[in-house]
Design a protein around this motif. Structure first.
Motif, mmCIF file in Angstrom:
data_model
loop_
_atom_site.group_PDB
_atom_site.id
_atom_site.type_symbol
_atom_site.label_atom_id
_atom_site.label_comp_id
_atom_site.label_asym_id
_atom_site.label_seq_id
_atom_site.Cartn_x
_atom_site.Cartn_y
_atom_site.Cartn_z
ATOM 1 N N ALA A 97 -7.076 4.691 2.122
ATOM 2 C CA ALA A 97 -7.854 5.562 3.011
ATOM 3 C C ALA A 97 -9.063 4.813 3.565
ATOM 4 C CB ALA A 97 -8.297 6.815 2.258
ATOM 5 N N GLY A 98 -9.726 4.027 2.698
ATOM 6 C CA GLY A 98 -10.882 3.257 3.144
ATOM 7 C C GLY A 98 -10.526 2.239 4.209
ATOM 8 N N CYS A 99 -9.380 1.557 4.049
ATOM 9 C CA CYS A 99 -8.980 0.547 5.016
ATOM 10 C C CYS A 99 -8.569 1.177 6.342
ATOM 11 C CB CYS A 99 -7.832 -0.299 4.459
ATOM 12 S SG CYS A 99 -7.473 -1.767 5.454
ATOM 13 N N VAL A 100 -7.866 2.299 6.284
ATOM 14 C CA VAL A 100 -7.437 2.973 7.510
ATOM 15 C C VAL A 100 -8.647 3.421 8.327
ATOM 16 C CG1 VAL A 100 -6.310 5.047 8.407
ATOM 17 C CG2 VAL A 100 -5.187 3.688 6.624
ATOM 18 N N ILE A 101 -9.626 4.028 7.664
ATOM 19 C CA ILE A 101 -10.813 4.532 8.365
ATOM 20 C C ILE A 101 -11.631 3.380 8.957
ATOM 21 C CG2 ILE A 101 -13.018 5.724 8.049
ATOM 22 C CD1 ILE A 101 -11.588 7.446 5.905
ATOM 23 N N SER A 102 -11.850 2.322 8.171
ATOM 24 C CA SER A 102 -12.660 1.210 8.664
ATOM 25 C C SER A 102 -11.937 0.402 9.744
ATOM 26 C CB SER A 102 -13.082 0.303 7.505
ATOM 27 O OG SER A 102 -11.983 -0.093 6.722
ATOM 28 N N THR A 103 -10.604 0.343 9.689
ATOM 29 C CA THR A 103 -9.861 -0.315 10.769
ATOM 30 C C THR A 103 -10.053 0.434 12.081
ATOM 31 O OG1 THR A 103 -8.189 -1.173 9.237
ATOM 32 C CG2 THR A 103 -7.571 -1.039 11.557
ATOM 33 N N ALA A 104 -9.963 1.762 12.020
ATOM 34 C CA ALA A 104 -10.215 2.562 13.219
ATOM 35 C C ALA A 104 -11.640 2.354 13.725
ATOM 36 C CB ALA A 104 -9.969 4.036 12.922
ATOM 37 N N ALA A 105 -12.594 2.155 12.802
ATOM 38 C CA ALA A 105 -13.995 1.970 13.183
ATOM 39 C C ALA A 105 -14.230 0.650 13.914
ATOM 40 C CB ALA A 105 -14.885 2.042 11.949
ATOM 41 N N ALA A 115 -23.220 -8.224 14.531
ATOM 42 C CA ALA A 115 -23.565 -7.705 13.209
ATOM 43 C C ALA A 115 -22.685 -6.512 12.846
ATOM 44 C CB ALA A 115 -25.040 -7.320 13.154
ATOM 45 N N LEU A 116 -22.496 -5.590 13.791
ATOM 46 C CA LEU A 116 -21.645 -4.417 13.539
ATOM 47 C C LEU A 116 -20.212 -4.859 13.265
ATOM 48 C CD1 LEU A 116 -21.241 -1.335 13.474
ATOM 49 C CD2 LEU A 116 -20.798 -1.435 15.954
ATOM 50 N N GLY A 117 -19.720 -5.795 14.065
ATOM 51 C CA GLY A 117 -18.355 -6.280 13.874
ATOM 52 C C GLY A 117 -18.153 -6.905 12.512
ATOM 53 N N LEU A 118 -19.121 -7.720 12.075
ATOM 54 C CA LEU A 118 -19.005 -8.364 10.764
ATOM 55 C C LEU A 118 -19.071 -7.351 9.635
ATOM 56 C CD1 LEU A 118 -21.167 -11.588 11.259
ATOM 57 C CD2 LEU A 118 -18.682 -11.448 11.001
ATOM 58 N N PHE A 119 -19.952 -6.345 9.766
ATOM 59 C CA PHE A 119 -20.085 -5.327 8.717
ATOM 60 C C PHE A 119 -18.775 -4.564 8.526
ATOM 61 C CE2 PHE A 119 -20.898 -0.848 7.633
ATOM 62 C CZ PHE A 119 -21.457 -1.019 6.366
ATOM 63 N N ILE A 120 -18.182 -4.102 9.629
ATOM 64 C CA ILE A 120 -16.941 -3.328 9.516
ATOM 65 C C ILE A 120 -15.789 -4.236 9.081
ATOM 66 C CG2 ILE A 120 -15.322 -1.812 10.724
ATOM 67 C CD1 ILE A 120 -17.562 -1.005 12.595
ATOM 68 N N LEU A 121 -15.790 -5.492 9.525
ATOM 69 C CA LEU A 121 -14.765 -6.440 9.097
ATOM 70 C C LEU A 121 -14.793 -6.626 7.583
ATOM 71 C CD1 LEU A 121 -12.644 -8.715 9.683
ATOM 72 C CD2 LEU A 121 -14.606 -10.286 9.787
ATOM 73 N N LEU A 123 -15.969 -4.634 5.319
ATOM 74 C CA LEU A 123 -15.559 -3.384 4.678
ATOM 75 C C LEU A 123 -14.043 -3.212 4.720
ATOM 76 C CD1 LEU A 123 -17.038 -0.948 3.368
ATOM 77 C CD2 LEU A 123 -16.867 0.211 5.579
ATOM 78 N N SER A 124 -13.456 -3.341 5.898
ATOM 79 C CA SER A 124 -12.018 -3.105 6.040
ATOM 80 C C SER A 124 -11.202 -4.145 5.285
ATOM 81 C CB SER A 124 -11.623 -3.103 7.525
ATOM 82 O OG SER A 124 -11.814 -4.377 8.115
ATOM 83 N N ASN A 125 -11.625 -5.405 5.332
ATOM 84 C CA ASN A 125 -10.844 -6.452 4.674
ATOM 85 C C ASN A 125 -10.942 -6.371 3.158
ATOM 86 O OD1 ASN A 125 -9.083 -8.725 5.282
ATOM 87 N ND2 ASN A 125 -10.634 -9.974 4.283
ATOM 88 N N ALA A 126 -12.072 -5.902 2.639
ATOM 89 C CA ALA A 126 -12.186 -5.698 1.193
ATOM 90 C C ALA A 126 -11.214 -4.611 0.738
ATOM 91 C CB ALA A 126 -13.622 -5.328 0.828
ATOM 92 N N PHE A 127 -11.168 -3.489 1.460
ATOM 93 C CA PHE A 127 -10.224 -2.418 1.110
ATOM 94 C C PHE A 127 -8.782 -2.921 1.194
ATOM 95 C CE2 PHE A 127 -13.619 0.791 2.337
ATOM 96 C CZ PHE A 127 -13.772 1.279 1.044
ATOM 97 N N PHE A 128 -8.494 -3.713 2.222
ATOM 98 C CA PHE A 128 -7.153 -4.274 2.379
ATOM 99 C C PHE A 128 -6.780 -5.144 1.180
ATOM 100 C CE2 PHE A 128 -4.786 -8.115 3.620
ATOM 101 C CZ PHE A 128 -3.580 -7.552 4.007
ATOM 102 N N ALA A 129 -7.715 -5.998 0.740
ATOM 103 C CA ALA A 129 -7.443 -6.905 -0.371
ATOM 104 C C ALA A 129 -7.258 -6.151 -1.681
ATOM 105 C CB ALA A 129 -8.577 -7.918 -0.499
#
Length: 435
Positions: A97-105, A115-121, A123-129
């Motif tokens: 759920a975390g990866c799906v939401i952050s990918t959409a973000a 900065a925004l791009g790196l922050f969401i990246l 977040l999403s990649n950590a959930f993916f891993a």
């Protein structure tokens, strides 16, 4: 006949539908790695968000490295908790759920918003891993030891189908958008929504079919973040007697660092060095995934015949050749050869490595030891791309030097693989050898 072969590969009590559910998670999350990390958002971040700055590639690899560092430090402790409470599936649902939401973000990231791009990246990649590690820990529950290679190959193969399907849908949209004269800042956000939707929908199949086979341990304590960090040190100490497993971990740190370079920087290299256009890059990655599908499926069966170690060694030789061809490529045609070899080696090297690890993991400590496997993979994912980014930055953007240097990681992996004895490691995991 084929169904009998499939059933004979599974542990007692495991249904075919569970294996389908497990493999569907590879199908689900491969769209993220293909579209976000490899084909679309990576090149968009460097060329569009960061406007092609000299530091852009280093910023991209640093963001990925930070996400992998977070996972590397916390996953073994979280895996130990999941083992104690039989909570791998529950945790998998939350991180998905975390990866799906952050990918959409990621669709919110526009030109200049580094900065925004790196922050969401991150977040999403950590959930993916986290999700990758948790789904890998189900493999020894499902497959017999002698069939772990082909079952692992089924998952990787279905994963590449999922990645190609998601990328294909995104490619169709991008071609239509380019025909309308839209720029990357207009069509990339839509590809993030497509990727998130595909991930979430396919993962529902996993949650419906896959079940937990490991029983919970009584009186399981709640694990804090600090306990997770201490658990990492404890698990590393306790894993030392499993010498072949720990040697494979060292090997994985080396060669997976090179694989991480291919996954995270292929599109950047294709566009910045070879001169591919975004739609050409997406076609390139699509074909790379097609080759990876063939490699995972074919060598998933072959490795159970000739051995996981030999299979992995052959793919590492292929990776060395890939690096040299890519570094010497002067036109798109030559680079296509490098991409084809890389794709075939990518599927088989990742599948055989995961299968080897599964053979040498103690059955009662799946989540914990696969947490260590994640530790090794994520350390590799830090070192490989970060090395590439630093070499590029220090050499004033010489990515040919960076990709050529990546071959050293695969050569080191080959050297570290030589002492690994798979049969001895399997007997150690099953308690047939003294610690």
């Amino acid at each position: 006949m084929k169904l009998d072969l499939l059933r004979s590969s599974l542990n007692p009590g495991v249904r075919l539908r569970e294996v389908l559910g497990w493999a569907m998670y590879d199908f689900a999350n491969s769209g993220y790695s293909t579209v976000v990390i490899t084909a679309v958002f990576a090149a968009y971040f460097v060329g569009g968000v960061a406007d092609g700055a000299d530091w852009a590639t280093l910023a991209w690899t640093s963001g990925l490295s930070l996400s992998y560092l977070i996972v590397m430090l916390t996953m073994p402790g979280l895996g130990a908790w999941a083992d104690r409470v039989a909570g791998k599936k529950r945790m998998l649902m939350w991180v998905t759920a975390g990866c799906v939401i952050s990918t959409a973000a990621l669709s919110l990231v526009g030109p200049g918003q580094v900065a925004l791009g790196l922050f969401i990246l991150v977040l999403s990649n950590a959930f993916f891993a986290y999700g990758e590690s948790l789904t890998a820990s189900f493999l020894p529950e499902l497959a017999k030891s002698e069939a772990m290679g082909r079952v692992s190959g089924w998952g990787w193969s279905l994963g590449y189908i999922g990645g190609m399907l998601t990328l294909g849908i995104c490619l169709a949209y991008v071609l239509a958008a380019r025909a309308r004269g839209e720029s990357g800042s207009q069509f990339v956000p839509v590809t993030m929504w497509i990727t998130a939707a595909m991930y979430g929908a396919a993962a529902l199949v996993t949650f419906a079919l896959l079940r937990e086979h490991s029983p919970p341990k009584p009186n399981a304590p709640v694990v804090s973040v600090m306990q997770s960090l201490r658990g990492l040190r404890q698990t590393l100490r306790e894993a030392k007697p499993y010498q072949d497993f720990t040697r494979l971990l060292a090997c994985a740190v080396a060669y997976q660092g090179g694989v991480a370079v291919a996954i995270t920087l292929a599109a950047i290299y294709a566009e910045q060095v070879i001169g591919f256009q975004p739609q050409e890059t997406m076609v390139l990655i699509f074909v790379l995934n097609l080759a990876a599908f063939g490699g995972a499926l074919l060598l998933g069966h072959v490795q159970d015949r000739i051995g996981h170690k030999l299979t992995l060694a052959l793919t590492l030789v292929g990776w060395v050749a890939t690096c040299f061809i890519a570094a010497l490529s002067t036109d798109k045609a030559m680079f296509w050869w490098a991409a084809g070899i890389a794709g075939f080696c990518m599927g088989s090297s990742q599948s055989s490595g995961r299968a080897m690890a599964g053979l040498m993991v103690p059955p009662e400590r799946l989540g914990e030891f696969f947490g260590l496997w994640t530790f090794a993979i994520r350390l590799a994912s830090i070192l490989g791309p970060l090395m590439y980014g630093l070499i590029t930055w220090l050499s004033d953007g010489n990515q040919r030097l960076a990709i050529g240097s990546t071959s050293l990681l695969f050569i080191l992996g080959l050297m570290l693989l030589m002492p690994v004895n798979v049969e001895r490691g399997r007997r150690m995991a099953m308690g047939q050898l003294a610690a």
